[in-house]
Design a protein around this motif. Sequence first.
Motif, mmCIF file in Angstrom:
data_model
loop_
_atom_site.group_PDB
_atom_site.id
_atom_site.type_symbol
_atom_site.label_atom_id
_atom_site.label_comp_id
_atom_site.label_asym_id
_atom_site.label_seq_id
_atom_site.Cartn_x
_atom_site.Cartn_y
_atom_site.Cartn_z
ATOM 1 N N TYR A 144 0.828 -1.036 0.060
ATOM 2 C CA TYR A 144 0.088 -0.091 -0.023
ATOM 3 C C TYR A 144 0.974 1.288 0.062
ATOM 4 C CZ TYR A 144 -3.963 3.146 0.908
ATOM 5 O OH TYR A 144 -4.991 4.129 0.673
ATOM 6 N N ALA A 145 1.827 1.105 0.712
ATOM 7 C CA ALA A 145 2.690 2.462 0.727
ATOM 8 C C ALA A 145 3.499 2.677 -0.344
ATOM 9 C CB ALA A 145 3.848 2.179 2.112
ATOM 10 N N ASP A 146 3.985 1.581 -1.093
ATOM 11 C CA ASP A 146 4.484 1.953 -2.534
ATOM 12 C C ASP A 146 3.580 2.567 -3.550
ATOM 13 O OD1 ASP A 146 6.761 0.641 -1.378
ATOM 14 O OD2 ASP A 146 6.571 -1.465 -2.257
ATOM 15 N N ASN A 147 2.288 2.005 -3.324
ATOM 16 C CA ASN A 147 1.229 2.579 -4.201
ATOM 17 C C ASN A 147 1.319 4.025 -3.843
ATOM 18 O OD1 ASN A 147 -0.532 2.403 -6.303
ATOM 19 N ND2 ASN A 147 -2.210 1.912 -4.650
ATOM 20 N N LEU A 148 0.946 4.343 -2.450
ATOM 21 C CA LEU A 148 0.786 5.556 -2.024
ATOM 22 C C LEU A 148 1.854 6.419 -2.611
ATOM 23 C CD1 LEU A 148 -1.241 6.641 -0.234
ATOM 24 C CD2 LEU A 148 0.346 6.622 1.347
#
Lengths: 294, 620
Positions: free
Chosen positions: A263-267
């Motif tokens: 999720y953090a990467d996508n964010l």
Amino acid sequence: MNIRIKFQKYGVMKFIGHLDMMRYFQKAIRRADIDIAYSEGYSPHQIMSFAAPLGVGVTSDGEYLDIEVKSSKSSKASMQSLNETMAEGITILEYRKLPDTAKTSMSLVAAADYLVYQKPGYCPLADTSTQLQAKVEAFYEGQSHIYITKQTKKREIEMDLKPLIYEMKAINLNQKQTLARIGVKNPQILAACQEETTEDTPALFLKLCTGSADNVKPELVLEAFCRFHGISYEPSGSYIHRLEVYARADDIPVKGEQERQVYADNLNHQRELCQQQGIEFPKFLALGELGIDI
Amino acid sequence: MNKLALSDEILMSVDKPARYIGNEINIVRKNPQDVAIRFAMCFPDVYEIGMSHLGIQILYDMFNQREDVYCERVYSPWVDLHKILKEQNIPLFTLETQSPVKDMDFLGITIQYEMCYTNILQILDLSKIPLLANERTEEDPIVIGGGPCTYNPEPLADFFDLFYIGEGETQYDALFDLYKSMRAQGGTRQEFLRAVCKLPGIYVPSLYEVSYQEDGTIASFTPQYADVPPTILKEVQMDLTNTVYPRKPLVPYIKVTQDRVVLEIQRGCIRGCRFCQAGMIYRPTRERDVNMLKDCAREMLESSGHEEISLSSLSSSDYSQLPELINYLIGFKEKGVNISLPSLRIDAFSLDVMSKVQDIRKSSLTFAPEAGTQRLRDVINKGLTEEIILNGAGLAFAGGWQKVKLYFMLGLPTETEDDMKEIPRLADKVARRYYEIPKEQRNGKCQITISTSFFVPKPFTPFQWASMQPKEEYLRRARIVNEEMKEQLNRKSLKYNWHEADVTVLEGVFARGDRRVGQVLRKAYEKGCIFDSWSEFFDNGKWMEAFQECGVSIDFYNLRTRELDEILPWDFIDCGVTKSFLKREWQHALEEKVTPNCKMQCNGCGATKFEGGVCLEHQN
């Protein structure tokens, strides 16, 4: 499977309190034959949680509850089953699947939008929205601190509202475009909107800190605003309508190390995209945006 | 969406505004303009109590099936709203269309217990309908009373235009048809009352005259006209299977007393306990077909979304298809549906069932021996023996239960001090049975709760002639029980609750009163008595003033053993059970003689004249 349901509440249903709304949905989910999961134990209960309690007397276009289901029909079919059994005054707006490790909406709530305006027969906040905007600027931009005393069960506490008011502005309820932009779906507010009239119905738009840690009720802001401008304030003199409930955009809404990383990467990716396009990365995301239609 | 009768300001200022907004799931919506008859159905108590009542749900459903009738609901406004309605002169309104009750053609009030009588006056008063029937005009609704208390309607005779005696399923169609046709012909209120009194089960009190003897007893009770029936036979729905039953129950938002599907499995009771009015007036016992009940249960669970279903009857264990029904209902467990089984006799079967549907650790078992000794249980014809209780409790303890509730009555006819003292002794024996279980197999202490109420003789029971006791005597008897409890070995496992006696005294007067006690009711309401069944509002002082000011003697109604040949206020009603049977049973009671239940033997009570139910099942 985790599902996030968004619904609106209007009309006489505003008199149904939070606990009774929970009971209402427990029964509605049975009537709609949603395959909800039950807790273990001798007296099993439905796995269900609400995002942010709504006060009695307040209407809303942005209420959320999360449920766990064993299986599910499509979002469209589920919404239809639910809406067929809703009382007048409750409409299901979204039915979305969440990641399996999703945090509950309750733990994510960070902000909420409200519309506040005076009922007929009560002292108006201003004659026009332009005048109201000027009063908002004096109250909000013009003060570096907005101190109020808040009565809790045990004692009085002094608090500064200023950092908890994320946004405050005046709008005109007779402009359909404005209502659409801030996301008003309440049939009564929409029906009252008369575009052709030159009359100006001023209202306050508020984005307020919401959640279990810091929570600001719109009534508190309204009271402080009235006091600041010498307008007589009566608790039952205003309509309060919640528009949307948000999570922080940078709050990672899933559990589990791997999931959080993804999720953090996508964010970060999204943030970069925004930067490239010169758009400001949103500070908040509506709770419903964290799910997908099925 | 309807406009509400109350402003936001009022609704936000009262407790539980959901009581007044309607809009419940399965509410019936019609355009009042499209119907010929508007009916307000009222339960004269707070919403949460009224919404729990099955009878109203049956009639609401049945009336609204007629296209020409719109039945709406009204309940007693809670004291906070009562005050506001009075102060702001707002007329009482129906929940469905939020219209003034006064605009209705009929106001039907179900009368379930004596202590709601002042609330009936509240409803009339807030609706701006004259309290006295003879002061009403063509502008006012016809006020109908129904329910168990109408088996002695006389204390309320002045306030009602008519009473419907018996079960509601049978005569309302005829009543509505008559009203419609008379209205179409321009008939007046008085003409309607004159005509409707000829329908079976309908009692129009203003068409009867009562005279009294010097000693205060009734001298005569006579119709004023030759065509007015001298006796009213109760109405009874003999076929409980092919009849109306609400498949879409109303689902309230706030938690009400019966927050569940209620399935009435049978009407009547075969047991014949001599204190029990329901056991007499609902004769003969009639069952609903099990397949009908299965359909009802499924449809009602689906349409309401309730998480619990409760079987309703006076004695569920006597229902012949109980195992089949329960097995079917257990199938809903996987959908998270609980089953509640009140009024079950405690035996191996019921314990097995209960262990499947309830949390043993939390639930308690209830026995209602009603009296402490076998002698007094024989007097009241309560078939429960000490052996049955102790065996049932023993089985239950072995099955893991620890909590037992025991219900008794004090003040029953012929009661002695020994009968009173045996109450805690019996509870102690139950506790002893628990402690016979080896310590390592039991789970801490047991909890035996004794509750006593004071006996109130009711019309149409063998005890209808019996005397009551003064208030002080009731309290003395409760103290005897309490003192004796302290002497028991297992006193630390026993708990004793008893009721206040003031209410009992009033219940006694209104249960067996005549037309003359109506004025006391009115006086008490004028003094502010309301919600008398709520201890926080009950004001005995005001009631005593009202009796005094009206010159009505409580003792005349309560402290007198009535003569067997005395004309009783309710004698004009024929409930099927004959007076000679009741006299025989009263005699048997005094002789401590037990009467077998209806399934064992027909005792000739008179209910065979309805030609159905248990009377035809086991003919000797």
